[in-house]
Scaffold this active site. Structure first.
Site, PDB file in Angstrom:
ATOM      1  N   LYS A 179       0.826  -1.211   0.000  1.00  0.00           N
ATOM      2  CA  LYS A 179       0.000   0.000   0.000  1.00  0.00           C
ATOM      3  C   LYS A 179       0.865   1.268   0.000  1.00  0.00           C
ATOM      4  CE  LYS A 179      -2.229  -1.051   3.828  1.00  0.00           C
ATOM      5  NZ  LYS A 179      -1.708  -2.362   4.259  1.00  0.00           N
TER       6      LYS A 179
ATOM      7  N   ARG B 204      -9.610   0.732   9.050  1.00  0.00           N
ATOM      8  CA  ARG B 204      -9.139  -0.607   9.377  1.00  0.00           C
ATOM      9  C   ARG B 204     -10.171  -1.380  10.188  1.00  0.00           C
ATOM     10  NH1 ARG B 204      -3.393   0.088   8.994  1.00  0.00           N
ATOM     11  NH2 ARG B 204      -2.144  -1.672   9.662  1.00  0.00           N
TER      12      ARG B 204
ATOM     13  N   ARG C 286      11.471  -6.239   5.025  1.00  0.00           N
ATOM     14  CA  ARG C 286      11.371  -4.816   5.380  1.00  0.00           C
ATOM     15  C   ARG C 286      11.940  -4.570   6.779  1.00  0.00           C
ATOM     16  NH1 ARG C 286       5.453  -2.216   5.047  1.00  0.00           N
ATOM     17  NH2 ARG C 286       5.145  -3.346   6.990  1.00  0.00           N
TER      18      ARG C 286
ATOM     19  N   ARG D  27      11.451  -0.849  12.101  1.00  0.00           N
ATOM     20  CA  ARG D  27      10.154  -1.003  12.769  1.00  0.00           C
ATOM     21  C   ARG D  27      10.148  -2.244  13.648  1.00  0.00           C
ATOM     22  NH1 ARG D  27       5.239  -0.089   8.622  1.00  0.00           N
ATOM     23  NH2 ARG D  27       4.253  -1.355  10.241  1.00  0.00           N
TER      24      ARG D  27
ATOM     25  N   ARG E 215      -0.475  -9.202  13.583  1.00  0.00           N
ATOM     26  CA  ARG E 215      -1.015  -8.198  12.646  1.00  0.00           C
ATOM     27  C   ARG E 215      -1.851  -8.855  11.555  1.00  0.00           C
ATOM     28  NH1 ARG E 215       4.490  -5.916  11.489  1.00  0.00           N
ATOM     29  NH2 ARG E 215       3.634  -4.648   9.801  1.00  0.00           N
TER      30      ARG E 215
END
Ligand SMILES: Nc1ncnc2c1ncn2[C@@H]1O[C@H](COP(=O)(O)OP(=O)(O)O)[C@@H](O)[C@H]1O
Length: 190
Positions: free
Chosen positions: A14, A89, A128, A134, A146
Site C-alpha cells: 500500500k 481498518r 522490510r 520497525r 497483525r
C-alpha cells in the site's frame, strides 16, 4: 474529488503504490501508520498512547484514529483528493469516515484492495524489518498478530465497500509498475 481507499493486509504494498499514486494524480496521502510513527518520533501524547498498541501489532482504539484523520483532513484545504492508506481498518472507522466526509460534501470514490498470499506477505515484512527499523516488522509473533488482526477486524471493511458497489480487487504480486498500471486502470474508470 478523487478519494481512494487503498486496502490490503500488512505488507501488501500500500505504501509503495500510494507514493506513486499521489504523484500521478496530485492527491494527498493519509497513512495512519505513518501519522502514528510521526507522533511517536516527536514524542507527542498521541504517540505515547499509540506506541503500546503498535509495538504489539494491535489496533489503536478507533476514536483515537478517527480524531487524528479528522484533524488531517481539516488541515488539508483545497486538496484534489485523498489516498487513504491503512485506514479505515475497522467497520466503525469506515462508518465514521463516511460521516466525516459527508459533513464536508465529499465521498469515497472507491476502494482498491491488493490481494497477496500470506506467505508472500510474511516474507516481505521480514525483509522490510531488516531496513525499516520497525519493531513490529522484526518479530515473527508480532507479524502473525497483525495478520490475524487484519483477518478478524479489517477484512470486514472490504465487505462494507463491496455492499456499496465500490470494491475493486487487484492481484498484488508481480512488478511494482505492473500493479501500479492495474490500479491506474481502475482509477481512470471512476
Ligand atoms: N486505522 C488504524 N486503526 C488502528 N490502528 C492503526 C491504524 N493504522 C495504523 N495503526 C497502528 O499502526 C501500526 C502500523 O500501521 P501500518 O504502518 O499501516 O502497518 P502495516 O504495515 O502493518 O499495514 C498498526 O499495526 C496499528 O497498531
Amino acid at each position: 474529488m478523487l478519494n481512494i481507499v487503498l486496502f490490503g493486509p500488512p505488507g501488501a504494498g500500500k505504501g509503495t503504490q500510494s507514493e506513486k499514486l499521489i504523484a500521478k494524480y496530485s492527491l494527498e496521502h493519509i497513512s495512519t501508520g505513518d501519522l502514528f510513527r510521526k507522533h511517536l518520533g516527536e514524542g507527542t501524547d498521541l504517540g505515547k498512547l499509540a506506541r503500546k498498541y503498535m509495538d504489539e501489532g494491535r489496533l489503536v482504539p478507533d476514536e483515537v484514529v478517527i480524531g487524528m484523520v479528522d484533524d488531517k483532513i481539516k488541515s488539508t484545504v483545497g486538496a484534489k483528493g485523498f489516498i487513504l492508506d491503512g485506514f479505515p481498518r475497522t467497520v466503525a472507522q469506515a462508518e465514521a469516515l463516511d460521516q466525516l466526509l459527508e459533513e464536508k460534501g465529499f465521498s469515497i470514490s472507491g476502494m482498491i484492495a491488493l490481494d497477496v498470499p500470506e506467505e508472500e506477505l510474511k516474507e516481505r515484512i521480514r525483509h522490510r524489518g531488516k531496513t525499516s527499523g520497525r519493531v513490529d516488522d522484526q518479530d515473527e509473533e508480532k507479524i502473525n498478530t497483525r495478520i490475524q488482526v487484519y483477518k478478524e477486524e479489517t477484512l470486514p471493511v472490504a465487505s462494507y465497500y463491496k455492499s456499496q458497489g465500490k470494491l475493486s480487487t487487484i492481484h498484488g504480486v508481480g512488478g511494482i509498475e505492473v500493479i501500479f498500471g492495474k490500479i491506474c486502470d481502475v482509477i481512470d474508470q471512476y
